[in-house]
Design a protein around this motif. Sequence first.
Motif, short mmCIF file in Angstrom:
data_model
loop_
_atom_site.label_atom_id
_atom_site.label_comp_id
_atom_site.label_asym_id
_atom_site.label_seq_id
_atom_site.Cartn_x
_atom_site.Cartn_y
_atom_site.Cartn_z
N VAL A 1 48.85 123.32 15.10
CA VAL A 1 49.39 123.87 13.85
C VAL A 1 48.32 123.79 12.75
O VAL A 1 47.42 122.97 12.80
N SER B 1 45.01 113.11 9.27
CA SER B 1 44.51 112.76 7.93
C SER B 1 45.10 113.62 6.82
O SER B 1 45.25 113.18 5.70
N GLY B 2 45.42 114.89 7.12
CA GLY B 2 46.00 115.75 6.09
C GLY B 2 44.97 116.64 5.43
O GLY B 2 45.05 116.90 4.22
C1 LIG Z 1 37.93 126.78 8.80
C2 LIG Z 1 38.66 125.58 9.30
C3 LIG Z 1 39.92 125.76 9.87
C4 LIG Z 1 40.64 124.64 10.34
N1 LIG Z 1 41.90 124.83 10.84
C5 LIG Z 1 42.63 123.73 11.19
C6 LIG Z 1 43.97 123.86 11.66
O1 LIG Z 1 44.49 124.97 11.84
N2 LIG Z 1 44.68 122.75 11.96
C7 LIG Z 1 44.14 121.49 11.83
O2 LIG Z 1 44.85 120.52 12.12
N3 LIG Z 1 42.88 121.33 11.40
C8 LIG Z 1 42.11 122.42 11.09
N4 LIG Z 1 40.82 122.24 10.68
C9 LIG Z 1 40.23 120.89 10.76
C10 LIG Z 1 40.61 119.99 9.59
O3 LIG Z 1 39.70 120.21 8.52
C11 LIG Z 1 40.56 118.52 10.01
O4 LIG Z 1 39.27 118.24 10.50
C12 LIG Z 1 41.59 118.14 11.06
O5 LIG Z 1 42.88 118.58 10.69
C13 LIG Z 1 41.59 116.66 11.27
O6 LIG Z 1 42.42 116.31 12.35
P1 LIG Z 1 43.11 114.89 12.41
O7 LIG Z 1 43.84 114.64 11.17
O8 LIG Z 1 43.86 114.81 13.69
O9 LIG Z 1 41.86 113.90 12.59
P2 LIG Z 1 41.15 112.95 11.54
O10 LIG Z 1 40.77 113.65 10.30
O11 LIG Z 1 40.12 112.22 12.30
O12 LIG Z 1 42.29 111.96 11.13
C14 LIG Z 1 42.82 110.96 11.95
C15 LIG Z 1 43.77 110.14 11.10
O13 LIG Z 1 44.41 109.18 11.92
C16 LIG Z 1 44.51 107.97 11.19
N5 LIG Z 1 44.59 106.88 12.16
C17 LIG Z 1 43.62 106.49 13.05
N6 LIG Z 1 44.08 105.46 13.80
C18 LIG Z 1 45.32 105.18 13.39
C19 LIG Z 1 46.30 104.22 13.78
N7 LIG Z 1 46.07 103.34 14.74
N8 LIG Z 1 47.48 104.20 13.12
C20 LIG Z 1 47.72 105.11 12.11
N9 LIG Z 1 46.85 106.03 11.73
C21 LIG Z 1 45.66 106.08 12.35
C22 LIG Z 1 43.27 107.92 10.33
O14 LIG Z 1 43.49 107.10 9.18
C23 LIG Z 1 43.09 109.40 9.96
O15 LIG Z 1 43.77 109.69 8.74
C24 LIG Z 1 40.07 123.33 10.24
C25 LIG Z 1 38.80 123.18 9.68
C26 LIG Z 1 38.09 124.28 9.23
C27 LIG Z 1 36.73 124.07 8.62
#
Ligand SMILES: Cc1cc2nc3c(=O)[nH]c(=O)nc-3n(C[C@H](O)[C@H](O)[C@H](O)COP(=O)(O)OP(=O)(O)OC[C@H]3O[C@@H](n4cnc5c(N)ncnc54)[C@H](O)[C@@H]3O)c2cc1C
Lengths: 315, 246
Positions: free
Chosen positions: A240, A258-259
């Motif tokens: 998503v 992470s958001g």
């Molecule tokens: C042009 C472009 C389009 C994109 N399109 C999308 C998109 O459609 N969808 C999307 O999702 N992303 C998209 N991204 C990527 C987005 O910018 C982020 O990099 C991505 O959403 C991060 O994924 P994440 O939150 O799973 O990982 P991370 O950013 O690595 O976050 C992981 C989180 O988990 C938490 N965490 C770790 N361990 C634990 C634990 N044991 N207990 C509780 N919390 C923990 C951390 O605190 C952190 O907040 C796009 C990026 C670009 C540049």
Amino acid sequence: MTAIVFGESQKGICKKSAFEVVSFAHQMGVQDIIALVTEDTTNGDVLGQYGASKVYKIKGLDSGAFDSKVWAKAIADFSSSHNGNIVIFSHSSFGKSLAGRVAVRLGAGIVSGVNALPEGDLFSKSVFSGKATIKYQIKSATKVISVMGNTMKPIAIGQSVAVETIDLGAAQSSTKVLEIKRVEGTVPLPEAEIVVSAGRGLKDPSNWGIIEDLAKALGATTACSRPVADAGWRPHHEHVGQTGIAIRPNLYFAIGISGAIQHLAGVNNSKTIVVINKDPEAPFFKAGDYGVCGDLFEIVPKLTEAVKKFKETHS
Amino acid sequence: MNILVCISKTPDTTAKISFKNDSKEFNSDGVQFIMNPYDEWYALVRAIEIKEQVGGNVVALNVGGSDTEAIIRKALAIGADEAVRINAEPTDSMFTAFQIAEYAKSKGFDLIIVGKETIDYNGSELGAMLAEYLDLPYVSYASSLTLDGSKAIVQRDIEGGVEISELNLPCVISAAKGLAEQRIPNMKGIMMAKSKPLTVVEPVGFESKIQTIGFTVPPAKSSIKMVDPNDMDELVRLLSEEAKVL
Ligand SMILES: Cc1cc2nc3c(=O)[nH]c(=O)nc-3n(C[C@H](O)[C@H](O)[C@H](O)COP(=O)(O)OP(=O)(O)OC[C@H]3O[C@@H](n4cnc5c(N)ncnc54)[C@H](O)[C@@H]3O)c2cc1C
């Protein structure tokens, strides 16, 4: 005023979105609501309960043989011959392929992805990744809109109606469906009311059991962030966000995500957002309604137990 | 294979969004614009890949003012052979589709690829409209596209799965994730782009059927309610009694 509403079905059964769009027309205050369904639809009569005054099956259209050109022609021809003032679609993979075609055929102004009931001829939708709402006036006499899923809870208000089959004449097919592959057993993400979504915080694909357990306890559909899908930890259809699918469930759980703005772009229209993250600075906490700060590996199993307990006492 | 790819500019998702003229207009001052990712990463690259396989010509087309030329040059640097700019503000998707159709109708394109939507207005309308103006088959949200003689085999994303269909060329396809892998322009591409032709075409009269009344910014979310990680019963209670979503 006459509304022509296209009710989608899958394998011959009306989808929830069909009830939503009929209900939308009813709540707009339209009296004369004509619902169109494919010929293989077996429960079109039920659309009457949500406000349709008439239901027609269009001869030759089959929910398993989508052809945007042929379907759009049929719907537009029907609307012209029945003096439709507004044609309403779901903003789905079918509606998106049809609405623009129908609008061009009818010379009608169109707003797609409508997210609220209109005020007269003013229609609104969410734009710029949910950072703003735009309001458009449709100036043409005939109007076309597509409505975002989960905009309107379908409300049954009346009786089933008889379904007639209408023959709009044969059209030459332009597209042949070879195969449809579906993930069986779960509610598709765009239609889900509760979504449990997890991100890179899960650390390894083998840890998804706790997410699936929570989803099962809630009757929810699972989703994931983009890096998780890109790494092959989860299937692509769960992705998503801006580059994945945009959803607006009633309840969205963001677990170990992470958001980032690109993620929020696809989920921030959710009615209620619960954020579970160990980092108190995670941006998702700014977009959420309820937050739990701590280790997801401890929190999620506890939450699943609490949900099970709740379901037992409330069912 | 003569392929047309429609590209547009859009604010970067991370851009701060503001409005002017009594909230009737988007304020583009200081906004970083990019090529719409679906156009750049998927539509354009798949067109180039097909050309590399079977030969042909890839035309990148944009409806926009002269400020979009940086984006057009980028498309040329990635590998489009030539570019066309229809010199008009793309005020709404039907206006834009009409302009593209007027240009394309006499050019004999075998394949037209557009992005599945722009990331600012998410209309997902243009491909369908263009197909209707040109009376062509159309498949939206393609995550795979292969050619088999005069036929296109397209897989598209539908709710909860995929649909695979076959259609005759010429046709219109809208591109979703999976259709291709993003390509970064290299130095050679950037140099070559400078000498590739860019034709400017004047628009044709069209009366818009919709009008923007204004923008509103949703009220800031009231601050999040934090729940004790050791009391998940409390979270369930809040979701049930306060948010009424359970
Ligand atoms: C042009 C472009 C389009 C994109 N399109 C999308 C998109 O459609 N969808 C999307 O999702 N992303 C998209 N991204 C990527 C987005 O910018 C982020 O990099 C991505 O959403 C991060 O994924 P994440 O939150 O799973 O990982 P991370 O950013 O690595 O976050 C992981 C989180 O988990 C938490 N965490 C770790 N361990 C634990 C634990 N044991 N207990 C509780 N919390 C923990 C951390 O605190 C952190 O907040 C796009 C990026 C670009 C540049």
